[in-house]
Design a protein around this motif. Sequence first.
Motif, PDB file in Angstrom:
ATOM      1  N   SER A  31      81.017 128.730  17.031  1.00  0.00           N
ATOM      2  CA  SER A  31      82.088 129.739  17.059  1.00  0.00           C
ATOM      3  C   SER A  31      83.137 129.456  15.992  1.00  0.00           C
ATOM      4  O   SER A  31      83.592 130.368  15.285  1.00  0.00           O
ATOM      5  N   GLY A  32      83.527 128.167  15.839  1.00  0.00           N
ATOM      6  CA  GLY A  32      84.512 127.822  14.816  1.00  0.00           C
ATOM      7  C   GLY A  32      83.998 128.074  13.416  1.00  0.00           C
ATOM      8  O   GLY A  32      84.735 128.583  12.553  1.00  0.00           O
ATOM      9  N   ALA A  33      82.730 127.729  13.147  1.00  0.00           N
ATOM     10  CA  ALA A  33      82.164 127.981  11.823  1.00  0.00           C
ATOM     11  C   ALA A  33      82.097 129.474  11.525  1.00  0.00           C
ATOM     12  O   ALA A  33      82.386 129.912  10.400  1.00  0.00           O
ATOM     13  N   ALA A  34      81.727 130.266  12.523  1.00  0.00           N
ATOM     14  CA  ALA A  34      81.680 131.716  12.313  1.00  0.00           C
ATOM     15  C   ALA A  34      83.071 132.270  12.040  1.00  0.00           C
ATOM     16  O   ALA A  34      83.254 133.134  11.163  1.00  0.00           O
ATOM     17  N   LEU A  35      84.084 131.784  12.777  1.00  0.00           N
ATOM     18  CA  LEU A  35      85.453 132.249  12.553  1.00  0.00           C
ATOM     19  C   LEU A  35      85.940 131.874  11.157  1.00  0.00           C
ATOM     20  O   LEU A  35      86.561 132.697  10.453  1.00  0.00           O
ATOM     21  N   LEU A  36      85.667 130.643  10.711  1.00  0.00           N
ATOM     22  CA  LEU A  36      86.080 130.231   9.373  1.00  0.00           C
ATOM     23  C   LEU A  36      85.343 131.016   8.295  1.00  0.00           C
ATOM     24  O   LEU A  36      85.927 131.354   7.250  1.00  0.00           O
ATOM     25  N   ALA A  37      84.072 131.306   8.531  1.00  0.00           N
ATOM     26  CA  ALA A  37      83.323 132.091   7.545  1.00  0.00           C
ATOM     27  C   ALA A  37      83.903 133.487   7.404  1.00  0.00           C
ATOM     28  O   ALA A  37      84.054 134.009   6.289  1.00  0.00           O
ATOM     29  N   VAL A  38      84.217 134.111   8.536  1.00  0.00           N
ATOM     30  CA  VAL A  38      84.827 135.452   8.470  1.00  0.00           C
ATOM     31  C   VAL A  38      86.169 135.400   7.763  1.00  0.00           C
ATOM     32  O   VAL A  38      86.497 136.254   6.922  1.00  0.00           O
ATOM     33  N   THR A  39      86.986 134.381   8.093  1.00  0.00           N
ATOM     34  CA  THR A  39      88.293 134.244   7.440  1.00  0.00           C
ATOM     35  C   THR A  39      88.142 134.029   5.936  1.00  0.00           C
ATOM     36  O   THR A  39      88.878 134.617   5.120  1.00  0.00           O
ATOM     37  N   TYR A  40      87.188 133.196   5.536  1.00  0.00           N
ATOM     38  CA  TYR A  40      86.971 132.927   4.113  1.00  0.00           C
ATOM     39  C   TYR A  40      86.547 134.192   3.372  1.00  0.00           C
ATOM     40  O   TYR A  40      87.025 134.479   2.272  1.00  0.00           O
TER      41      TYR A  40
END
Length: 418
Positions: A31-40
């Motif tokens: 979930s954290g990796a997906a959130l960071l990817a979307v933010t990036y």
Amino acid sequence: MITSLIHRLRHPQTTVRWRLTLMYGALFLVSGAALLAVTYVLVSRGAVTQTSLEGPGFARALAAVSPQNATSGRTRHVQITPTANVDVRRNQLSVPLRIRKALGSKAGQRVVAGLTTEQRLADLNTLELWSAIALGIMAIISGALGWVVAGRVLRPLRTITATTQQISEANLHERLALPGPRDELRTLADTIDGLLERLQGAFDAQRRFVANASHELRTPLTAAQALLEMVMSDPTADADTFRVVCAQVLEESAQQEELIDALLALARGQRGIDRREPVALAEVTADVVRRRELDAQANGLTLDLSLEQATAAGDRRLLERLVANLLDNAIRHNVHGGSVSLRVATEADGRAMLSIANTGPTVPPDEVERLLQPFQRMAADRTGPRDGLGLGLSIVAAIASAHGATLDVRPRRGGGLE
């Protein structure tokens, strides 16, 4: 040994707590990796709407662009003087006209765009680096928190396991009695408590059955032994005396054989049915009635029959024993000049129905359940006259349960059972 080691490496023994911890950590990490990817992605694709006039990028742009070569597109280094005035009230920079012209040229626009892109790439790299570091730290923290939370969630389960392991045949009366909210673990504990209660009832019934069966089997043996010892110790006994004693011993043996047959029938009924076949219930009932007519006439009883076609699926021998026990019970526990009525019919739902009612002594309603248990009679005192084996209705209940039938026993007004 090597094979066992390889097997353990391939199939490691993991606890539920470890699996829950790994699951919590993996879910948080994904979930954290997906959130960071979307933010990036959102930050990298964001358009720059205005350029800050306070940063180092703007100073380098001013140093690279001069008003003299704004139209020619050539650039040279110039010395920047503090010509920009700050409007404190508007919190903005007032840019002189010659600088605005320089930035408005093609060369100025290219320099500003290049510096802006460079700054954005540097910011994205910084964001990516610190986000990865933060994600790693939070993954470790989430794993530790997952371990703690999984331990708290599984604590009632460990309590249930430890308590259940301590319960044996000697302390079946103990219960888990798990406190707390009525959730899945509380439901599991209540289910185990219900199972323990049923097991305790089954063990108690088994102990009573063994004790009663031992007593019932010992009684005819004791009587036969007493008769034989009496005649053997009598020096004046003749052949007629021996004949009388032998007849009494044979009677006790026949009673013992009847008891053993009843116990075997009860065991077969409680075991269940291996194979079912269609059985004409009216035909079975008619055969049993023909064999019991002389007993009914000897007691002055009237038989009232109403036999319709009805088919039951089950074991014919067990169904014959069920009808015979019911009829014997109705004849034995009756009054002289009474009656016995039998009815076989098919109900509206297609199930076969057998009903037997008799006159007789009054039976209290609270005694019915006790009479369905093995070795239970209306006269509970075994020292009194024998009134059957006390197995008739219990065998009927076992056979009915094995056939998936419903047994309904009700006292009749004025005496007898239905």
